[in-house]
Motif scaffolding. Structure first.
Motif, PDB file in Angstrom:
ATOM      1  N   PRO A  25       0.768  -1.109  -0.071  1.00  0.00           N
ATOM      2  CA  PRO A  25       0.071   0.086   0.065  1.00  0.00           C
ATOM      3  C   PRO A  25       0.976   1.187   0.002  1.00  0.00           C
ATOM      4  O   PRO A  25       1.933   0.981   0.533  1.00  0.00           O
ATOM      5  N   TYR A  27       0.976   3.654   1.860  1.00  0.00           N
ATOM      6  CA  TYR A  27       0.896   4.054   3.332  1.00  0.00           C
ATOM      7  C   TYR A  27       1.408   2.950   4.258  1.00  0.00           C
ATOM      8  O   TYR A  27       1.086   1.753   3.742  1.00  0.00           O
ATOM      9  N   GLN A  29       1.050   0.286   7.166  1.00  0.00           N
ATOM     10  CA  GLN A  29      -0.081  -0.333   7.713  1.00  0.00           C
ATOM     11  C   GLN A  29       0.709  -1.245   8.755  1.00  0.00           C
ATOM     12  O   GLN A  29       1.270  -2.282   8.192  1.00  0.00           O
ATOM     13  N   TYR A  72     -10.724   5.287  10.152  1.00  0.00           N
ATOM     14  CA  TYR A  72     -10.321   4.180   9.256  1.00  0.00           C
ATOM     15  C   TYR A  72     -10.264   4.999   7.685  1.00  0.00           C
ATOM     16  O   TYR A  72      -9.892   3.999   6.886  1.00  0.00           O
ATOM     17  N   GLN A  73     -10.471   5.964   7.460  1.00  0.00           N
ATOM     18  CA  GLN A  73     -10.422   6.770   6.320  1.00  0.00           C
ATOM     19  C   GLN A  73      -9.438   7.760   6.174  1.00  0.00           C
ATOM     20  O   GLN A  73      -9.175   8.594   5.394  1.00  0.00           O
ATOM     21  N   ASN A  75      -5.179   8.130   6.113  1.00  0.00           N
ATOM     22  CA  ASN A  75      -3.734   7.515   5.656  1.00  0.00           C
ATOM     23  C   ASN A  75      -2.818   8.497   5.854  1.00  0.00           C
ATOM     24  O   ASN A  75      -2.901   9.491   5.556  1.00  0.00           O
ATOM     25  N   LEU A  94      -1.159  13.834   5.853  1.00  0.00           N
ATOM     26  CA  LEU A  94      -2.411  12.591   5.789  1.00  0.00           C
ATOM     27  C   LEU A  94      -3.467  12.854   4.600  1.00  0.00           C
ATOM     28  O   LEU A  94      -3.306  13.953   4.119  1.00  0.00           O
ATOM     29  N   GLU A  95      -3.845  11.915   4.357  1.00  0.00           N
ATOM     30  CA  GLU A  95      -4.899  11.655   2.851  1.00  0.00           C
ATOM     31  C   GLU A  95      -6.384  11.283   3.694  1.00  0.00           C
ATOM     32  O   GLU A  95      -6.308  10.400   4.258  1.00  0.00           O
TER      33      GLU A  95
END
Length: 154
Positions: A25, A27, A29, A72-73, A75, A94-95
């Motif tokens: 991904p 980003y 995790q 959770y939205q 990243n 952040l996104e």
């Protein structure tokens, strides 16, 4: 007889290779249920009021209601210490994907915060993309501005 075995084998191999991916991904995790994931979730929970305030401020020009951002939205695109090893001044980008109603995304945004002990300050807000809302959510749009933003992001 060989064709009967070879063709299904190649087909099976093709299907398996199409479903397996080694892409990471874009980003970081942490591992599920790890202490690191717990710390990251706590971090997002603490930062969420600042994210929500910035998103609400931006979208107030375009929508009659404020979209929500769920933890959770969020990243992480970039995190760094700005004053050396073990310094406690951070810059984080952040996104986020704000939503209205039953998780209808309204856009994609990048936010950069400066974080020091006791203070979180928005340094930059960049609206990356505007998403078209479903017909039953069109009534929350402040028409001209939102349509203009929608045209710019396509």
């Amino acid at each position: 007889m060989k064709k009967v075995i070879i063709v299904p084998s190649f087909l099976l191999l093709f299907l398996l290779s199409a479903t397996i991916t080694y892409a990471e991904p874009n980003y970081y995790q942490p591992a599920e249920r790890s202490k690191e994931e717990l710390v990251m979730d706590m971090y997002f929970s603490l930062l969420l009021p600042n994210v929500q305030k910035a998103v609400s401020n931006y979208y107030s020009d375009y929508l009659t209601i404020s979209p929500l951002v769920y933890p959770y939205q969020i990243n992480i695109l970039k995190m760094e210490r700005t004053n050396g090893y073990r310094g406690f001044i951070f810059l984080v980008t952040l996104e986020v994907t704000p939503v209205v109603g039953p998780h209808n995304p309204v856009g994609r945004d990048q936010l950069t915060f400066s974080i020091t002990p006791g203070e979180v300050k928005l340094k930059n807000f960049t609206h990356m993309e505007t998403y078209e809302l479903p017909p039953n959510w069109q009534d929350i749009i402040k028409k001209k501005k939102y349509l203009h933003a929608l045209n710019l992001s396509h």
